[in-house]
Design a protein around this motif. Structure first.
Motif, mmCIF file in Angstrom:
data_model
loop_
_atom_site.group_PDB
_atom_site.id
_atom_site.type_symbol
_atom_site.label_atom_id
_atom_site.label_comp_id
_atom_site.label_asym_id
_atom_site.label_seq_id
_atom_site.Cartn_x
_atom_site.Cartn_y
_atom_site.Cartn_z
ATOM 1 N N PHE A 73 2.528 -4.705 4.529
ATOM 2 C CA PHE A 73 3.231 -3.424 4.516
ATOM 3 C C PHE A 73 4.165 -3.452 3.304
ATOM 4 C CE2 PHE A 73 2.358 -4.468 8.977
ATOM 5 C CZ PHE A 73 1.662 -3.336 9.390
ATOM 6 N N ALA A 82 3.810 2.364 1.179
ATOM 7 C CA ALA A 82 4.644 3.419 1.754
ATOM 8 C C ALA A 82 5.777 3.740 0.787
ATOM 9 C CB ALA A 82 5.212 2.983 3.100
ATOM 10 N N LYS A 123 -2.513 -8.016 7.033
ATOM 11 C CA LYS A 123 -1.916 -6.746 6.633
ATOM 12 C C LYS A 123 -0.636 -7.003 5.846
ATOM 13 C CE LYS A 123 -2.795 -3.013 7.883
ATOM 14 N NZ LYS A 123 -3.584 -1.914 7.293
ATOM 15 N N CYS A 129 -5.913 -5.207 1.711
ATOM 16 C CA CYS A 129 -5.180 -5.429 2.967
ATOM 17 C C CYS A 129 -3.768 -4.859 2.923
ATOM 18 C CB CYS A 129 -5.116 -6.924 3.282
ATOM 19 S SG CYS A 129 -4.193 -7.883 2.059
ATOM 20 N N CYS A 130 -3.479 -4.010 1.930
ATOM 21 C CA CYS A 130 -2.109 -3.549 1.718
ATOM 22 C C CYS A 130 -1.968 -2.071 2.090
ATOM 23 C CB CYS A 130 -1.703 -3.760 0.260
ATOM 24 S SG CYS A 130 0.012 -3.356 -0.076
ATOM 25 N N GLU A 131 -0.910 -1.772 2.812
ATOM 26 C CA GLU A 131 -0.575 -0.390 3.168
ATOM 27 C C GLU A 131 0.701 -0.007 2.417
ATOM 28 O OE1 GLU A 131 1.305 1.501 7.116
ATOM 29 O OE2 GLU A 131 -0.760 0.792 7.412
ATOM 30 N N ARG A 146 4.310 -1.025 14.936
ATOM 31 C CA ARG A 146 3.445 -1.400 13.799
ATOM 32 C C ARG A 146 3.863 -2.728 13.191
ATOM 33 N NH1 ARG A 146 3.812 3.725 9.968
ATOM 34 N NH2 ARG A 146 5.934 3.638 10.799
#
Length: 466
Positions: free
Chosen positions: A256, A283, A254, A279-281, A296
């Motif tokens: 972030f 924000a 992951k 695999c990237c979130e 998280r």
């Protein structure tokens, strides 16, 4: 706003120090940023040539309503570019047609006077004193979609000449024509002559290649998170480093990724989708507002921090006059933010390794920030010895600063850059990490086997690995 008017506006903004080329392009509101960015960069590259031609031809005297920055963009497109293909091009073509013969004659006269035969040679012959030297065109192969061997084969089929792995910077310095090399340090980085334009190349448009300076590739390479890791990219846009991290993770784990600018984040989402990053979130938010105690991020062991900076190492900035260097007030403001961000990053409980980088040449944003952050960590973190063969080291402003890396067109044939690798002091895996990194950049045969095993499935491939 039409392409040429927008390009002129960006040029004016850079000259007035309202931002970097990249930031002004992304904030311009222009829908297709790739041709805009390429047009602005190329117009700036030929700045002194265009100035000379426009002045000698008397263009601004004849067309009093034509502003200087727009004139440069239009004359570049007429004489050196691809012709008037952007929106509104017909109108400007009609205007320039009235002066075309005079402009072409002045360009030809300039070549005769400087003893050169082609446009590119004018850059070296007419360079300003103190101007930044040209650096090669670096092209990172996106291993989420393909592998270096297949990309090399593709270019060879298209008439390029592959010269193997470079053995020295001199090999890169002397590249010309359609020859290209594999970088001597980064195993997925191809090197082409400086004038090579790949913005419209099908492999780039399909996300198989990323146009990324070698120095900009160092942060992800030195962080080197293994597959399955949790990583924070604290100031992530425009996303090249994020996609590089995803390649190290093999999309397993992951990332972030945080950024405050909504427009840049939207462009980054497009880049990551094109690169096959899953695999990237993303924000939209301030990394400083992220709580290290949030569950998280409990498994985050790796952080890449590439914060906003003066950009004084960017090649486009190095063409500006020394008088336009960042003011001390601006440097204090930037360094204050950078220090807060770095100290905040070091409070994440599971953090093992962090890479801090800037595209700045200023000690205030680099060594000074790292020194103060390490002091405030009270011995919990230390600088990790990194790439001992790298020729350009950190300024010796404090003990251990030589472990930091600097990059410059003169010393490393890259843009100006600074990188520091910071590790938690009690982590004893430095030797194993160095060994893994050495293995990563060693045996070509080993790398080929690994790439072919880990490349994405056939459905993702424009260039499938055989």
């Amino acid at each position: 706003m039409a392409l040429y008017a927008t390009a002129a506006s960006v040029l004016a903004g850079v000259e007035e120090r309202r931002g970097s080329v990249r930031s002004l392009v992304y904030s311009s509101g222009f829908q297709n940023v790739k041709p805009l960015y390429a047009l602005v960069c190329e117009t700036r590259r030929f700045d002194t040539v265009l100035d000379a031609v426009i002045t000698r031809a008397g263009l601004l005297r004849a067309e009093k309503k034509l502003r200087p920055h727009l004139a440069k963009v239009l004359v570049y497109e007429l004489l050196l570019g691809k012709g008037f293909q952007g929106s509104g091009g017909g109108r400007w073509k009609a205007l320039l047609d009235r002066h075309q013969a005079r402009l072409k004659a002045e360009l030809a006269r300039l070549k005769v006077q400087r003893g050169v035969s082609c446009n590119e040679d004018l850059l070296e012959a007419g360079a300003k004193p103190g101007s930044a030297p040209q650096v090669p065109r670096y092209v990172r192969v996106n291993t989420l979609k393909t592998c270096s061997d297949d990309v090399v084969d593709y270019f060879k089929r298209k008439g390029f000449f592959y010269q193997g792995r470079a053995s020295s910077l001199e090999d890169l310095r002397t590249l010309e024509g359609k020859h290209f090399l594999l970088d001597p340090l980064l195993p997925e980085l191809l090197v082409f002559p400086a004038q090579t334009d790949l913005h419209e190349h099908p492999l780039y448009l399909a996300g198989h290649l990323l146009l990324q300076d070698k120095a900009s590739c160092l942060p992800a390479m030195l962080l080197a998170p293994p597959p399955g890791s949790h990583v924070i990219d604290a100031c992530a846009a425009p996303g090249n480093k994020t996609s590089h991290l995803a390649a190290f993770l093999k999309n397993q784990g992951k990332i972030f990724a945080f950024d405050l600018d909504a427009k840049r984040l939207a462009s980054m989402a497009t880049l990551l989708a094109r690169a096959g990053v899953s695999c990237c979130e993303l924000a939209e938010g301030d990394f400083l507002a992220v709580s290290p105690s949030d569950p998280r991020y409990a498994q985050v062991q790796y952080i890449l921090l590439d914060p906003s900076c003066s950009g004084s190492g960017m090649l486009s900035r190095q063409l500006e006059e020394p008088a336009k260097a960042p003011s001390q007030e601006r440097l204090r403001t930037l360094a204050g933010f950078q220090l807060r961000a770095l100290c905040h990053a070091l409070t994440f409980p599971a953090l093992k390794r962090l890479v801090y980088s800037t595209c700045s040449l200023c000690q205030e944003e680099n060594e000074d920030v790292v020194q103060r952050a390490l002091e405030e960590s009270s011995g919990a973190f230390r600088l990790a010895p990194t790439l001992p063969s790298w020729p350009h080291r950190g300024l010796k402003t404090f003990p251990g600063a030589e472990h930091c890396l600097r990059a410059s067109p003169e010393a490393t044939l890259t843009g100006g850059f600074f990188v520091a690798v910071i590790e938690r002091a009690e982590v004893s895996s430095l030797a194993s990490h160095a060994e893994a990194l050495a293995q990563l950049i060693s045996s070509p045969a080993t790398r080929r086997k690994k790439r072919r095993k880990t490349a994405a499935g056939p459905g993702q491939h424009l260039l499938p690995c055989s």
